[in-house]
Scaffold this active site. Structure first.
Site, PDB file in Angstrom:
ATOM      1  CE  LYS A   1      49.476  50.059  22.220  1.00  0.00           C
ATOM      2  NZ  LYS A   1      49.662  49.922  23.649  1.00  0.00           N
TER       3      LYS A   1
ATOM      4  CD  GLU B   1      45.570  43.286  25.009  1.00  0.00           C
ATOM      5  OE1 GLU B   1      44.349  43.540  24.989  1.00  0.00           O
ATOM      6  OE2 GLU B   1      46.425  44.169  25.080  1.00  0.00           O
TER       7      GLU B   1
ATOM      8  CG  HIS C   1      17.913  31.569  15.207  1.00  0.00           C
ATOM      9  ND1 HIS C   1      16.913  30.772  14.711  1.00  0.00           N
ATOM     10  CD2 HIS C   1      17.712  31.630  16.556  1.00  0.00           C
ATOM     11  CE1 HIS C   1      16.123  30.394  15.705  1.00  0.00           C
ATOM     12  NE2 HIS C   1      16.597  30.891  16.838  1.00  0.00           N
TER      13      HIS C   1
END
Ligand code: PA5
Length: 447
Positions: free
Chosen positions: A427, A284, A313
């Site tokens: 937003k 960010e 793995h």
């Protein structure tokens, strides 16, 4: 002190050279001057937070007043208002605390989302009467946190009445601004401040991280002491501080060597959430469309959090043989606080017998060193951050190290690491779609 070991970054063909580090020293110095100006003018409080005691004292005092009354503490918040305290809790609390029969310390919960399934499931299992809700939001109006809190508030009010509910709510928000600050004054809730000069993702060393940590019994003074020592070392000699050195290395690897993916791989279950915290901090802060002159640059490395040995793995094959676009940073301890010997059983079987007599910590460390060396030999740059051990002091150092590295990186990229304009449009669309006044122009866009 935290130790940063960059030796494996100097790989043939795909890695750093001493020469480019020397020729870009001026850029590093400019980046540091830029950040120091923000620090001394009081506009950015990363370093200052570690140097002051008042917020530490307030957080610790409030926690010691409340701790014994609660079995569970739910942190209502998202992003920087949840990842920091979650990282501390995951690193420093007993990993199976919720199963301990004898403990005076409350369990902490971090919903960190608005998934109705997990949120309602959490409310189902809590003993409401013995649960403290800590509402954390710097802005005071983030939709996820607001909705979580509204649901909780209604439940508390309906069950115990508004007056009793008051004792089960703590707010942590801007000292002056925002709807939650206003509501806190109106309702008389106990509250702690998130100082104005700090952004959410840099707030772990403010009451955002300190209060929940203190509720969990973490030695928050020691955590601040670790951060403070790291910050003082930076103020004494910022150019050779490990955070600045690391920032310059990662920036060079990204901008000159195409290492656009920055993997953080702690060999520690406890530090895995710290890697998640780093992912937000790095992503960010450094992912930006424009530089400080308004020029479009579309920059930023992509941070990834994985865990050793587990992801050996899963991801390692890609890191060793895939594209040359990654730099990997391991996190390790100089010393394991607890270790266990592997017993000498099954001696007749080759794939078991060699392990007997070693410790699990030895296996952990050996696998990490083997992974680092095999990456190096395949010309994959990697570094290691060593903590002396897993404790509050070292964790405070880690937080300060990465916050400083992020800030200095901002200076090197010539971007503002302290804003996040890119997330605003989404937003606004959400506000418009859900009918928030003032956002009518966005209302129809998602039909
Ligand atoms: O780093 C940031 O500023 C963000 O990630 C915020 O922490 C996040 O969006 C939550 O914001 P707030 O604390 O205002 O609710």
């Amino acid at each position: 002190m935290l130790r940063y070991d960059p030796s494996h970054l100097f790989v043939e063909e795909h890695g750093l050279s001493e020469e480019e580090i020397g020729t870009t020293r001026k850029e590093l110095e400019h980046a540091i001057t830029w950040f120091m100006e923000l620090h001394t003018s009081g506009r950015v409080g990363i370093v200052d937070l570690a140097l002051r005691d008042d917020l530490l004292d307030q957080s610790a005092e409030l926690a010691s007043e409340l701790r014994a009354r609660f079995d569970d503490v739910v942190v209502l918040g998202i992003g920087g208002s949840s990842l920091g305290p979650h990282a501390i809790y995951a690193a420093l609390q007993h990993p199976y605390h919720h199963l301990l029969k004898e403990t005076d310390l409350p369990r902490l919960h971090f919903p960190d989302n608005v998934d109705p399934h997990t949120f309602t499931s959490l409310l189902d299992v809590l003993n409401l009467e013995r649960t403290l809700f800590v509402v954390i939001t710097k802005s005071g109006g983030t939709a996820e946190t607001a909705s979580q809190f509204m649901i909780v508030y209604k439940l508390l009010e309906k069950t115990y009445g508004a007056a009793a509910a008051r004792s089960q709510i703590i707010t942590i928000t801007d000292p002056q601004k925002g709807n939650l600050r206003a509501l806190t004054s109106e309702m008389g809730w106990k509250s702690l401040p998130v100082p104005e000069y700090i952004e959410g993702r840099f707030s772990v060393l403010s009451p955002v991280g300190l209060f929940p940590a203190a509720m969990a019994g973490v030695d928050v003074s020691s955590m601040i002491a670790g951060a403070r020592d790291m910050a003082r070392q930076f103020l004494d000699d910022p150019v050779s501080h490990p955070a600045s050195v690391a920032a310059q290395h990662y920036w060079l690897l990204h901008t000159r060597h195409g290492k656009s993916v920055h993997v953080l791989m702690p060999y520690s279950d406890g530090l895995y959430f710290t890697a998640q915290w780093f992912m937000q901090l790095w992503g960010e802060s450094l992912g930006k469309r424009v530089d400080n002159n308004g020029r479009e640059i579309f920059t930023g490395p992509t941070p990834v959090a994985v865990r050793g040995t587990t992801d050996q793995h899963s991801q390692l094959q890609l890191y060793i043989e895939g594209p040359f676009d990654k730099v990997i940073t391991f996190m390790a301890f100089e010393k394991h606080e607890s270790d266990v010997k592997i017993p000498n059983v099954f001696k007749h079987l080759d794939s078991y017998s060699y392990l007997g007599g070693h410790t699990m910590g030895e296996l952990f460390d050996t696998e990490r060193r083997a992974t680092a060396l095999s990456l190096f030999r395949e010309r994959r740059p990697n570094a290691t951050v060593y903590l002396s051990k897993l404790d509050a002091y070292s964790l405070g150092q880690v937080f300060m190290f990465y916050e400083l590295a992020t800030a200095v990186s901002g200076g090197l990229y010539h971007i503002n690491p302290f804003n996040q304009p890119g997330v605003e449009h989404g937003k606004k669309l959400t506000y418009g779609a859900l009918g928030r006044p003032g956002f009518e122009e966005f209302a129809g866009l998602m039909k």
